[in-house]
Scaffold this motif. Structure first.
Motif, PDB file in Angstrom:
ATOM      1  N   UNK A 245       0.811  -1.218   0.000  1.00 18.47           N
ATOM      2  CA  UNK A 245       0.000   0.000   0.000  1.00 18.47           C
ATOM      3  C   UNK A 245       0.840   1.261   0.000  1.00 18.47           C
ATOM      4  N   UNK A 246       1.918   1.241  -0.782  1.00 13.40           N
ATOM      5  CA  UNK A 246       2.825   2.388  -0.846  1.00 13.40           C
ATOM      6  C   UNK A 246       2.087   3.628  -1.347  1.00 13.40           C
ATOM      7  N   UNK A 247       2.320   4.741  -0.669  1.00 11.21           N
ATOM      8  CA  UNK A 247       1.700   6.013  -1.047  1.00 11.21           C
ATOM      9  C   UNK A 247       2.749   7.120  -1.020  1.00 11.21           C
ATOM     10  N   UNK A 248       2.551   8.173  -1.809  1.00  6.85           N
ATOM     11  CA  UNK A 248       3.446   9.327  -1.749  1.00  6.85           C
ATOM     12  C   UNK A 248       3.240  10.077  -0.439  1.00  6.85           C
ATOM     13  N   UNK A 249       4.249  10.858  -0.009  1.00  6.54           N
ATOM     14  CA  UNK A 249       5.505  11.113  -0.702  1.00  6.54           C
ATOM     15  C   UNK A 249       6.493   9.971  -0.521  1.00  6.54           C
TER      16      UNK A 249
END
Length: 255
Positions: free
Chosen positions: A228-232
């Motif tokens: 569930x990688x999200x920015x930044x």
């Protein structure tokens, strides 16, 4: 009766997060600010330390949702400075590295307003270092390429030369690339990059909830989706990623 005195604009880089890596010059300028236009990347402690008397304007841009458009931000900078205010445009990292600081500089200069640049430590350098990934190493990489991941690598006539990047033996650092991660990995492999090239994604810079997701060009898209990688986030591609060891302590403390 004297005419109204023009103020001044400061383009200030806040670094990768936290006051620990904010420069002394940056701190001094922020403390004098009468107006602060800030984005979403300066650390919470930096934002909490803004002068209480200053007008604070949130210019954050979140995944295509902008509180203010770029032309609105620049218009506010010019307006407040023309009204005699000390204006700080506060950005994460360094204003001149994918921070649109160059555009803001042009606008302010064109309006005849004094402007000063206060560099910041870029997340492209500090965030990989914080988890023990050196961007150069005598054994693994003698060059570094830093690029924006905002550009869709599959669009006709991309500005980036992906074939050249795929041939590079150095380290590739990508900012703002989470949304296009799958396309970036695919186009690099299409142009001959070894599918087993190590990749690391470091989320949230030097914040307390920093997280690293590691893999290869082949596996990183699936790993990022599962996590569930999200920015930044900062993406590092190259053999230097092999030096990352999750069992070792971070090299740069949070903040």
């Amino acid at each position: 009766m004297t005419g109204k005195t023009t103020g001044k604009v400061y383009l200030v880089g806040s670094g990768p997060g936290g006051e620990g890596l904010l420069s002394q010059r940056g701190r001094a300028i922020i403390d004098t600010a009468e107006v602060v236009l800030f984005d979403q990347l300066p650390g919470e402690d930096i934002l909490a330390s803004l002068p209480g008397s200053a007008e604070k304007i949130d210019c954050g841009k979140f995944g295509g949702k902008h509180n203010l458009e770029q032309d609105e931000i620049e218009a506010l900078m010019v307006d407040r400075a023309k009204n005699g205010k000390i204006v700080v445009r506060l950005k994460g990292g360094d204003p001149f590295l994918f921070g649109r600081g160059g555009e803001e500089l042009e606008t302010v200069r064109a309006a005849g307003i004094p402007v000063e640049m206060v560099p910041g430590i870029s997340s492209a350098l500090a965030v990989p270092a914080s988890v023990g990934i050196p961007l150069t190493h005598r054994k693994y990489a003698s060059q570094v390429t830093i690029l924006t991941g905002n550009e869709d690598p599959t669009k006709p006539g991309p500005a980036l030369d992906w074939e050249l990047l795929a041939r590079s033996q150095g380290t590739i650092v990508i900012l703002m690339g989470v949304a296009n991660l799958g396309k970036i990995a695919a186009v690099l492999m299409k142009h001959g990059k070894d599918p087993q090239t190590p990749v690391a994604i470091i989320e949230r810079g030097l914040r307390k909830d920093r997280r690293v997701t590691a893999g290869t060009l082949t596996t990183i898209t699936g790993a990022a989706k599962k996590a569930g990688v999200k920015p930044p986030a900062v993406i590092v591609i190259g053999d230097v990623v092999n030096l990352y060891d999750p069992a070792l302590p971070d090299l740069i403390p949070f903040g």
